[in-house]
Enzyme design. Structure first.
Site, PDB file in Angstrom:
ATOM      1  N   GLU B  50      39.667  56.934  40.991  1.00  0.00           N
ATOM      2  CA  GLU B  50      39.722  55.558  41.495  1.00  0.00           C
ATOM      3  C   GLU B  50      38.320  54.958  41.624  1.00  0.00           C
ATOM      4  O   GLU B  50      38.066  53.837  41.183  1.00  0.00           O
ATOM      5  CB  GLU B  50      40.412  55.501  42.866  1.00  0.00           C
ATOM      6  CG  GLU B  50      41.888  55.880  42.865  1.00  0.00           C
ATOM      7  CD  GLU B  50      42.769  54.957  42.030  1.00  0.00           C
ATOM      8  OE1 GLU B  50      42.321  53.861  41.666  1.00  0.00           O
ATOM      9  OE2 GLU B  50      43.905  55.363  41.735  1.00  0.00           O
ATOM     10  N   ASN B  54      36.635  51.991  39.280  1.00  0.00           N
ATOM     11  CA  ASN B  54      36.155  50.750  39.889  1.00  0.00           C
ATOM     12  C   ASN B  54      34.742  50.395  39.433  1.00  0.00           C
ATOM     13  O   ASN B  54      34.439  49.227  39.190  1.00  0.00           O
ATOM     14  CB  ASN B  54      36.202  50.855  41.416  1.00  0.00           C
ATOM     15  CG  ASN B  54      37.597  50.604  41.964  1.00  0.00           C
ATOM     16  OD1 ASN B  54      38.504  50.225  41.229  1.00  0.00           O
ATOM     17  ND2 ASN B  54      37.770  50.810  43.260  1.00  0.00           N
ATOM     18  N   ARG B 108      45.720  45.399  37.144  1.00  0.00           N
ATOM     19  CA  ARG B 108      45.262  46.306  38.200  1.00  0.00           C
ATOM     20  C   ARG B 108      46.242  46.159  39.361  1.00  0.00           C
ATOM     21  O   ARG B 108      46.805  45.075  39.574  1.00  0.00           O
ATOM     22  CB  ARG B 108      43.847  45.944  38.666  1.00  0.00           C
ATOM     23  CG  ARG B 108      42.785  45.984  37.591  1.00  0.00           C
ATOM     24  CD  ARG B 108      42.746  47.267  36.834  1.00  0.00           C
ATOM     25  NE  ARG B 108      42.602  48.451  37.686  1.00  0.00           N
ATOM     26  CZ  ARG B 108      42.775  49.685  37.263  1.00  0.00           C
ATOM     27  NH1 ARG B 108      43.126  49.926  36.027  1.00  0.00           N
ATOM     28  NH2 ARG B 108      42.623  50.691  38.083  1.00  0.00           N
TER      29      ARG B 108
HETATM   30  N1  LIG Z   1      32.390  49.301  42.277  1.00  0.00           N
HETATM   31  C1  LIG Z   1      32.826  48.047  42.504  1.00  0.00           C
HETATM   32  N2  LIG Z   1      32.051  46.966  42.176  1.00  0.00           N
HETATM   33  C2  LIG Z   1      32.488  45.706  42.389  1.00  0.00           C
HETATM   34  N3  LIG Z   1      33.689  45.386  42.930  1.00  0.00           N
HETATM   35  C3  LIG Z   1      34.496  46.411  43.290  1.00  0.00           C
HETATM   36  C4  LIG Z   1      34.118  47.787  43.086  1.00  0.00           C
HETATM   37  N4  LIG Z   1      35.128  48.571  43.547  1.00  0.00           N
HETATM   38  C5  LIG Z   1      36.068  47.727  44.011  1.00  0.00           C
HETATM   39  N5  LIG Z   1      35.722  46.431  43.853  1.00  0.00           N
HETATM   40  C6  LIG Z   1      36.522  45.247  44.262  1.00  0.00           C
HETATM   41  O1  LIG Z   1      37.530  45.685  45.156  1.00  0.00           O
HETATM   42  C7  LIG Z   1      38.825  45.311  44.671  1.00  0.00           C
HETATM   43  C8  LIG Z   1      39.877  46.338  45.075  1.00  0.00           C
HETATM   44  O2  LIG Z   1      39.664  47.583  44.446  1.00  0.00           O
HETATM   45  P1  LIG Z   1      40.891  48.579  44.254  1.00  0.00           P
HETATM   46  O3  LIG Z   1      41.547  48.789  45.561  1.00  0.00           O
HETATM   47  O4  LIG Z   1      40.412  49.774  43.525  1.00  0.00           O
HETATM   48  O5  LIG Z   1      41.914  47.744  43.342  1.00  0.00           O
HETATM   49  P2  LIG Z   1      41.864  47.410  41.769  1.00  0.00           P
HETATM   50  O6  LIG Z   1      40.852  48.287  41.119  1.00  0.00           O
HETATM   51  O7  LIG Z   1      43.242  47.706  41.298  1.00  0.00           O
HETATM   52  O8  LIG Z   1      41.498  45.958  41.659  1.00  0.00           O
HETATM   53  C9  LIG Z   1      38.644  45.148  43.173  1.00  0.00           C
HETATM   54  O9  LIG Z   1      39.609  44.297  42.605  1.00  0.00           O
HETATM   55  C10 LIG Z   1      37.228  44.565  43.094  1.00  0.00           C
HETATM   56  O10 LIG Z   1      37.240  43.185  43.348  1.00  0.00           O
HETATM   57 MG   LIG Z   2      40.588  50.283  41.460  1.00  0.00          MG
END
Ligand SMILES: Nc1ncnc2c1ncn2[C@@H]1O[C@H](COP(=O)(O)OP(=O)(O)O)[C@@H](O)[C@H]1O
Ligand SMILES: [Mg+2]
Lengths: 112, 154
Positions: B50, B54, B108
């Site tokens: 995960e 990300n 996503r």
């Molecule tokens: N490493 C990262 N850099 C920038 N934004 C991030 C990062 N990790 C998470 N995010 C933000 O947090 C949100 C939620 O992440 P997550 O719970 O993994 O859901 P998803 O990946 O399905 O969108 C993402 O949609 C993004 O906007």
């Molecule tokens: Mg994610």
């Protein structure tokens, strides 16, 4: 992915043969959408017996295919899901829409 | 109690989606030194997948960048730090909410942080817009009876 189509019952069986993550999902989505669009099945069964790993990318993939199948008036089912993957599916709430059948229902058995 | 065992490793790789499985398998292999259960290993693999995904999708938005993983083992726990130098998160609290995603067009699910939080014992998110994001996760590894006995004898 292994694909089987049972014309009589309009049943499409998609057996995923790899770990499901963001990387593999692109390929799985393309192939699944293609098969769904050419067959317009009444029922799509995702067979998870060879899937040992899935992260949240898989949830998005399943929901996306579910929407497509439903648009064509079909149903969707998951079979042979391992406990670690079931845990993730349960958390996402999608089991309210899509059912998990324990080790192939009779209908499925006839087809393989 | 003093830590019976300590170890550390660092990993650096390009933000290519083909590295997602490499990253989770490598961390799981390192964690196996703590003799975790199959369920604990599966939890760690999923959480790492995960966080790394990300970095690739949100941090670097599929452009090339470097992802770093730092992993520490203690007597009965593991700490995993996963970071990118990508775009950063504007509102961390909102990002961590169940089902929140900024990329629904990519199918996503917004379940990433929720999975990390429920599979690991602690998840800390630090981020600066335009600088990058660092996720630090900790998990307790239950010591099996055999090892517990060994420690008593030692
Ligand atoms: N490493 C990262 N850099 C920038 N934004 C991030 C990062 N990790 C998470 N995010 C933000 O947090 C949100 C939620 O992440 P997550 O719970 O993994 O859901 P998803 O990946 O399905 O969108 C993402 O949609 C993004 O906007
Ligand atoms: Mg994610």
């Amino acid at each position: 992915m292994k694909v089987e189509y049972e014309k009589k019952d309009k049943l499409l069986i998609l057996k995923i043969t790899e770990e499901i993550d963001h990387h593999s999902c692109e390929k799985i989505k393309k192939r699944a959408d293609y098969e769904i669009e050419i067959h317009i099945p009444k029922k799509v069964v995702f067979d998870f017996s060879n899937v040992n790993f899935m992260d949240s990318s898989g949830i998005g993939m399943i929901i996306g295919r579910y929407k497509l199948v439903k648009m064509f008036g079909g149903k969707m089912e998951l079979i042979n899901v391992k406990p670690s993957i079931k845990k993730i599916l349960e958390m996402s709430g999608i089991l309210k829409l899509i059912s998990i059948e324990e080790t192939g229902g009779s209908e499925f058995e006839k087809c393989i | 109690m003093k830590n019976v065992y300590e170890n550390e490793m660092k990993l650096e790789f390009l933000s290519k989606s083909s590295n997602e499985s490499f990253a989770r398998i490598t961390v799981a292999a390192f964690a196996s030194q703590l003799d975790p259960s199959l369920e604990e290993i599966a939890d760690i693999k999923t959480a790492v997948s995960e966080a790394v995904t990300n970095c690739i999708i949100h941090g670097y938005e599929e452009k090339e960048g470097i992802i770093k993983i730092k992993c520490k083992l203690f007597a009965n726990s593991i700490e995993i730090e996963i970071s990118d130098n990508g775009k950063g998160i504007e509102d961390i609290e909102k990002a961590r909410q169940v089902l929140y995603t900024s990329k629904s067009e990519l199918e996503r699910s917004g379940m990433g942080f929720t999975i990390m939080e429920s599979f690991m014992d602690e998840v800390k998110v630090e981020s600066v817009l335009g600088v990058g994001t660092k996720v630090t996760m900790k998990k307790m590894i239950k010591v099996t009876d055999g090892i517990e006995e060994m420690k008593v004898r030692l």
